[in-house]
Design an enzyme around this catalytic site. Structure first.
Site, PDB file in Angstrom:
ATOM      1  N   LYS A  57       0.823  -1.227   0.000  1.00 44.72           N
ATOM      2  CA  LYS A  57       0.000   0.000   0.000  1.00 44.72           C
ATOM      3  C   LYS A  57       0.848   1.263   0.000  1.00 44.72           C
ATOM      4  O   LYS A  57       0.575   2.204  -0.750  1.00 44.72           O
ATOM      5  CB  LYS A  57      -0.937   0.005   1.215  1.00 44.72           C
ATOM      6  CG  LYS A  57      -2.012  -1.040   1.201  1.00 44.72           C
ATOM      7  CD  LYS A  57      -2.959  -0.897   2.374  1.00 44.72           C
ATOM      8  CE  LYS A  57      -2.286  -1.091   3.725  1.00 44.72           C
ATOM      9  NZ  LYS A  57      -1.759  -2.457   3.926  1.00 44.72           N
ATOM     10  N   THR A  58       1.865   1.311   0.866  1.00 42.90           N
ATOM     11  CA  THR A  58       2.670   2.525   0.974  1.00 42.90           C
ATOM     12  C   THR A  58       3.400   2.811  -0.335  1.00 42.90           C
ATOM     13  O   THR A  58       3.386   3.945  -0.836  1.00 42.90           O
ATOM     14  CB  THR A  58       3.675   2.404   2.128  1.00 42.90           C
ATOM     15  OG1 THR A  58       2.961   2.234   3.358  1.00 42.90           O
ATOM     16  CG2 THR A  58       4.540   3.651   2.232  1.00 42.90           C
ATOM     17  N   GLU A  62      -3.480   6.001   1.333  1.00 44.68           N
ATOM     18  CA  GLU A  62      -3.257   4.643   1.811  1.00 44.68           C
ATOM     19  C   GLU A  62      -4.312   4.345   2.868  1.00 44.68           C
ATOM     20  O   GLU A  62      -4.464   5.093   3.837  1.00 44.68           O
ATOM     21  CB  GLU A  62      -1.855   4.542   2.411  1.00 44.68           C
ATOM     22  CG  GLU A  62      -1.531   3.191   3.013  1.00 44.68           C
ATOM     23  CD  GLU A  62      -0.112   3.120   3.559  1.00 44.68           C
ATOM     24  OE1 GLU A  62       0.158   2.192   4.350  1.00 44.68           O
ATOM     25  OE2 GLU A  62       0.721   3.984   3.202  1.00 44.68           O
TER      26      GLU A  62
END
Length: 490
Positions: free
Chosen positions: A152-153, A195
């Protein structure tokens, strides 16, 4: 941060080495035109403001004209940066912090009996969970929410960087420091890219215009963590709810089972290497520093792209970013150029420096899939792969130590630290040596349990050569060893 959980995923994040990590740079990253400026500024107070997520909220709110304050258990480089940017930070927690506050923002993990929470209710202060605040930001304009167990990051960072490279003006909320912004937040005209962390169960009540769904596994499940899911089925149902409440989903066609979780979306698009994916990465050409590839849209070539981070998983992350840029009308070539220059967010395949000519990398990988991907990325460099691994949490180790051992088997050498407890109590019989013993039983001859960090430093300093890549890996404080090895200040 000790007894008060924050929006930070598992541990304090160090400042980007070699990136513009000063508070001036961080402030500059959120001075674009606010996308949801309010006519009446409010006073927001954020509990756990030293966390990587809460600090991003603080920066976004301040850039929108609000008065922002916060508190955390201890001061850190990040809280000092926030103070330099004009955000008041108190050390510790006290009921007096909510005086003259309009909105108190806290994680769902903060107990309702906490003195600041009690004082806020008694004073009539609005108490808003962090996911409620994120929902407000996502729905204020074109919102892109990145969900999934892994990536995600990096994917959120890549989307924001690609959109900016393509001439758009994104806002961003990221669980790591993005070197291009010198911050974990950016404010622009839009779209807003965020995110969305599934470790907070309230994420399932959100939705957005475009959900980017990377994968779904069993992390953040079980135990007595306040925000964890009881079962993986419950967590995956949460992913499906988020997708169903979004107008469109872009999901990875290479990950088994995602199609079934995306049935509720109004519009479904796919990305990956799989035949039939709407956005495809083909003709992959890996090299020691990254991978070049061709991007297809509905079978037709959009152009050539490159990601300067090794590993097939980073090709997929970059492909998702280019797909989102295409969906929002951005030009492909400058977006691809921006991604080719992208060096990654903090603690995601972060190049720290060298030791005796060996390349020193730090990576946040802490569950089996992430560890396997990081080891594969290291192998792509063509160097001898030497991993310093710190297992994270007793429960996570109990659930996955055989998979962690298997994921590390492709490394040439593994130096194993003790488990990072992250405030958990020890579990009888659960120890880092479960991993090393399984690896040895499976024939690995280069795994060593070294609980004393001075032994790790000594061993690597004495033996590192220019043909090595040393990767410190884990969600705890193992990152400090990478700085010590490379002679970089903590």
């Amino acid at each position: 941060m000790t007894d008060l959980p924050t929006n930070q995923t598992d541990s304090q994040q160090p400042t980007m080495s070699g990136a513009p990590g000063t508070s001036q740079s961080a402030a500059a990253a959120v001075t674009g035109p606010p996308s949801s400026q309010t006519q009446t500024p409010l006073h927001y107070h954020l509990m756990g403001v030293g966390g990587i997520g809460m600090s991003a909220f603080a920066r976004l709110l301040k850039a929108r004209g609000h008065h922002v304050s916060g508190c955390d258990e201890a001061a850190s480089d990040l809280t000092r940066q926030l103070e330099h940017e004009g955000i008041t930070v108190a050390v510790g927690h006290h009921a007096s912090h909510v005086a003259d506050v309009d909105v108190l923002v806290a994680s769902e993990a903060v107990p309702k009996s906490h003195p600041e929470m009690v004082a806020a209710r008694e004073a009539g202060v609005q108490v808003r969970p962090r996911m409620g605040l994120l929902e407000e930001l996502l729905r204020a304009g074109p919102g892109v929410g990145v969900i999934g167990t892994h990536g995600k990051t990096t994917t959120t960072s890549m989307i924001a960087v690609a959109l900016q490279g393509a001439g758009l003006d994104p806002s961003a909320f990221v669980g790591g420091i993005v070197p291009e912004f010198g911050s974990n937040a950016r404010v622009g005209a839009g779209p807003f890219v965020a995110e969305v962390d599934e470790s907070d169960r309230a994420f399932a009540e959100l939705g957005c215009e475009t959900a980017v769904f990377t994968n779904a596994e069993d992390d953040h499940v079980g135990g007595n963590q306040a925000t964890y899911w009881e079962t993986v089925e419950e967590q995956h149902a949460g992913f499906a709810r988020f997708v169903g409440q979004s107008r469109r989903v872009l999901y990875c066609a290479d990950w088994p089972g995602l199609d079934a979780l995306c049935q509720g979306a109004e519009e479904r698009l796919t990305y990956g290497q799989a035949d039939g994916a709407d956005y495809r990465a083909v003709n992959l050409r890996p090299d020691p520093d990254g991978t070049s590839f061709t991007v297809l849209w509905s079978g037709a070539a959009l152009g050539e792209a490159r990601v300067g981070l090794p590993g097939v998983h980073n090709v997929l992350n970059a492909l998702a970013a280019l797909a989102v840029t295409h969906l929002y009308g951005g030009e492909f070539t400058p977006a691809a150029r921006a991604l080719a220059e992208f060096s990654g967010p903090g603690r995601r395949w972060q190049r720290i420096g060298e030791l005796n000519g060996a390349l020193v990398i730090d990576d946040y990988a802490h569950n089996a899939t992430k560890v396997a991907a990081a080891v594969q990325a290291a192998r792509q460099t063509g160097r001898r792969v030497r991993v310093v691994f710190q297992p994270h949490r007793y429960l996570r180790t109990q659930q996955s130590w055989p998979r962690l051992a298997d994921a590390l088997m492709d490394a040439d050498e593994v130096l194993l630290l003790d488990i990072a407890a992250a405030s958990e109590d020890p579990i009888e019989g659960i120890h880092a040596t479960l991993i090393s013993e399984r690896m040895a039983q499976q024939g690995h001859r280069g795994v060593h349990y070294l609980p004393d960090r001075t032994d790790v430093l000594r061993a690597l300093r004495d033996t590192a050569t220019s043909g090595d890549i040393i990767v410190t890996m884990g969600a705890g404080d193992v990152w400090k060893l990478s700085r010590e090895l490379a002679g970089v200040a903590l």
